[in-house]
Design a protein around this motif. Sequence first.
Motif, PDB file in Angstrom:
ATOM      1  N   GLU A  70      18.167  55.884 -93.351  1.00  0.00           N
ATOM      2  CA  GLU A  70      17.430  56.945 -92.692  1.00  0.00           C
ATOM      3  C   GLU A  70      17.845  56.981 -91.230  1.00  0.00           C
ATOM      4  OE1 GLU A  70      15.431  59.095 -94.161  1.00  0.00           O
ATOM      5  OE2 GLU A  70      15.814  58.124 -96.079  1.00  0.00           O
ATOM      6  N   LYS A  71      17.708  58.140 -90.667  1.00  0.00           N
ATOM      7  CA  LYS A  71      18.138  58.297 -89.281  1.00  0.00           C
ATOM      8  C   LYS A  71      17.385  57.342 -88.376  1.00  0.00           C
ATOM      9  CE  LYS A  71      20.058  62.233 -86.959  1.00  0.00           C
ATOM     10  NZ  LYS A  71      21.007  62.605 -88.009  1.00  0.00           N
ATOM     11  N   LYS A  72      18.111  56.712 -87.515  1.00  0.00           N
ATOM     12  CA  LYS A  72      17.484  55.869 -86.518  1.00  0.00           C
ATOM     13  C   LYS A  72      16.779  56.742 -85.491  1.00  0.00           C
ATOM     14  CE  LYS A  72      21.023  53.072 -85.385  1.00  0.00           C
ATOM     15  NZ  LYS A  72      21.658  51.929 -84.710  1.00  0.00           N
ATOM     16  N   ILE A  73      15.609  56.305 -85.105  1.00  0.00           N
ATOM     17  CA  ILE A  73      14.934  57.008 -84.018  1.00  0.00           C
ATOM     18  C   ILE A  73      15.453  56.456 -82.708  1.00  0.00           C
ATOM     19  CG2 ILE A  73      12.737  57.445 -82.903  1.00  0.00           C
ATOM     20  CD1 ILE A  73      11.415  57.175 -85.593  1.00  0.00           C
TER      21      ILE A  73
ATOM     22  N   ARG B 115       5.799  58.516 -90.327  1.00  0.00           N
ATOM     23  CA  ARG B 115       6.398  59.605 -91.114  1.00  0.00           C
ATOM     24  C   ARG B 115       5.591  59.908 -92.379  1.00  0.00           C
ATOM     25  NH1 ARG B 115      12.541  57.885 -91.210  1.00  0.00           N
ATOM     26  NH2 ARG B 115      12.678  57.026 -89.125  1.00  0.00           N
ATOM     27  N   SER B 176      11.486  48.299 -83.488  1.00  0.00           N
ATOM     28  CA  SER B 176      11.707  49.045 -82.260  1.00  0.00           C
ATOM     29  C   SER B 176      10.431  49.007 -81.435  1.00  0.00           C
ATOM     30  CB  SER B 176      12.102  50.476 -82.620  1.00  0.00           C
ATOM     31  OG  SER B 176      11.827  51.336 -81.558  1.00  0.00           O
ATOM     32  N   TYR B 208      10.805  48.684 -89.501  1.00  0.00           N
ATOM     33  CA  TYR B 208      11.507  49.454 -90.509  1.00  0.00           C
ATOM     34  C   TYR B 208      12.104  48.553 -91.580  1.00  0.00           C
ATOM     35  CZ  TYR B 208      11.554  52.986 -86.788  1.00  0.00           C
ATOM     36  OH  TYR B 208      11.205  53.857 -85.803  1.00  0.00           O
ATOM     37  N   GLU B 211      16.637  50.324 -94.666  1.00  0.00           N
ATOM     38  CA  GLU B 211      17.060  51.727 -94.728  1.00  0.00           C
ATOM     39  C   GLU B 211      16.367  52.579 -93.664  1.00  0.00           C
ATOM     40  OE1 GLU B 211      15.989  50.040 -97.443  1.00  0.00           O
ATOM     41  OE2 GLU B 211      18.011  49.558 -98.153  1.00  0.00           O
ATOM     42  N   TYR B 212      15.725  51.930 -92.705  1.00  0.00           N
ATOM     43  CA  TYR B 212      15.053  52.619 -91.606  1.00  0.00           C
ATOM     44  C   TYR B 212      13.906  53.501 -92.064  1.00  0.00           C
ATOM     45  CZ  TYR B 212      17.681  50.972 -87.659  1.00  0.00           C
ATOM     46  OH  TYR B 212      18.195  50.181 -86.673  1.00  0.00           O
ATOM     47  N   LEU B 213      13.205  53.063 -93.075  1.00  0.00           N
ATOM     48  CA  LEU B 213      11.937  53.694 -93.418  1.00  0.00           C
ATOM     49  C   LEU B 213      10.829  52.925 -92.713  1.00  0.00           C
ATOM     50  CD1 LEU B 213      12.668  54.089 -97.220  1.00  0.00           C
ATOM     51  CD2 LEU B 213      12.593  55.917 -95.514  1.00  0.00           C
TER      52      LEU B 213
END
Lengths: 241, 241
Positions: A70-73, B115, B176, B208, B211-213
């Motif tokens: 998934e896109k990194k923020i 999200r 993050s 996260y 997979e950055y979820l």
Amino acid sequence: MKKPLNAYIFNDILTKIESGYFKPGDFLPTEQQMEKIYGTSRAPIRQALGKLEVKGFISRKAGVGTIVCEKKIEGPWTSMFGFADHLMKYGNNTNCITLDVKEIPATQKVAKYLRIQEGEQIIHTKRIRYFNNKPIFYLKHYLPNGTVKAIKDHGNFETMRTILTDTLHLDLSHVSEELSTIKATSKIAKQLMIEENEPVMKIKRISYTAEYLPIEFLEYYVNTEEWKFRVSFSKEKTNAE
Amino acid sequence: MKKPLNAYIFNDILTKIESGYFKPGDFLPTEQQMEKIYGTSRAPIRQALGKLEVKGFISRKAGVGTIVCEKKIEGPWTSMFGFADHLMKYGNNTNCITLDVKEIPATQKVAKYLRIQEGEQIIHTKRIRYFNNKPIFYLKHYLPNGTVKAIKDHGNFETMRTILTDTLHLDLSHVSEELSTIKATSKIAKQLMIEENEPVMKIKRISYTAEYLPIEFLEYYVNTEEWKFRVSFSKEKTNAE
DNA sequence: AAGTGGTCTAGACCACCCG
DNA sequence: GGGTGGTCTAGACCACTTC
């Protein structure tokens, strides 16, 4: 055109991810397929995938495959190597004023951080850094040895990092910071144009060469109303033991 | 009990560095020599050296060789993946009290970070973390979906990370954080046992999966009188492979 | 010129995951 | 069982630094 193959593959895949050709959740071609696609052996492909993985763009699992993350923020600012990185990305509506440059003997504290003898002569500077014409950082630098009159010559509008790397050819590779919060003293408050006793971030930074020799000690104070720190970590992917 | 060769080599060299057999500034044997020493090809040797390099123990230069870095200055605590790492290293003269566990609808802000849809039910907890019997952290957790009554069951003396990874099998890979400073509100001051309006660090953290979820949103407040944050960065050196 | 790490080839076997 | 990434072999050439 002397680009290593693995760098070419890295850029190719990254471009295809960022352009949306590979979407989050998609499986990338298998490494075997990539051998045919790029006409190489597995080694450069695996180097490229390894870099993409540690940078968080893809996730690999043995027995499954490689999927796009998934896109990194990515926030607008990040501490990392400080201002210079931010500058390059977001232009220079930021500048810097040198208040003071002195040669002083190292105090015990500074000597410890720079691993020099107490009393040894060092360069001490005080600077203010502005962003959008607001003072954000109040910086106190301590640099070993007297070779550093470059700072005076360069004057304002330069990042300390540029001077260190380009002019003094010091290879800044590691940075270690310690963060705490304090009430703004009257001096700090004046420089950052805030009220006395407002909370500010106090940060001690030591910069090192690739060999972990200290090359700079820095104490700075930040108006966190105007400047947020972003830090991100990724879990180590070490299979060592 | 099968250990990859590269892991064996990695540990062997690291042990020899930490035991002083290889000292800072020393050159390691060349990769060619290591082929003979370990009786392997270059690949596993280079994997081991690559890991040692990104971890900052050695520095490699083409045409020169591989040298042992100066000792890294490792503070007693580091933010990184938070408390859990610190716990494992320095024992548990630290504990944690859960003040409150509620199921609430997600506010707009929280929904954005996790999200999910605004109003979706999430788990909200408030906790205090102690170190040496002093309250250091005041934490407000926000966890998506209702599967998380594990937290209630586990009660105190557990790190949130343990619950997330061991009980819920969530693979926490990236973190993050955004740091700022605020004056302690009366509520925060009470929980951290400090004076009102004293400066505290306010940190927003999003965790996260690989997979950055997003799997967790956390706001916490830190008494930086008692707890210093250490962060360290290294210049990109992503020789993963 | 000699030696270093950086890159690459063309194979091979393994542990792991899935249907 | 068939396919994935993880590991490894045994070579090779290159760019770079040092002598």
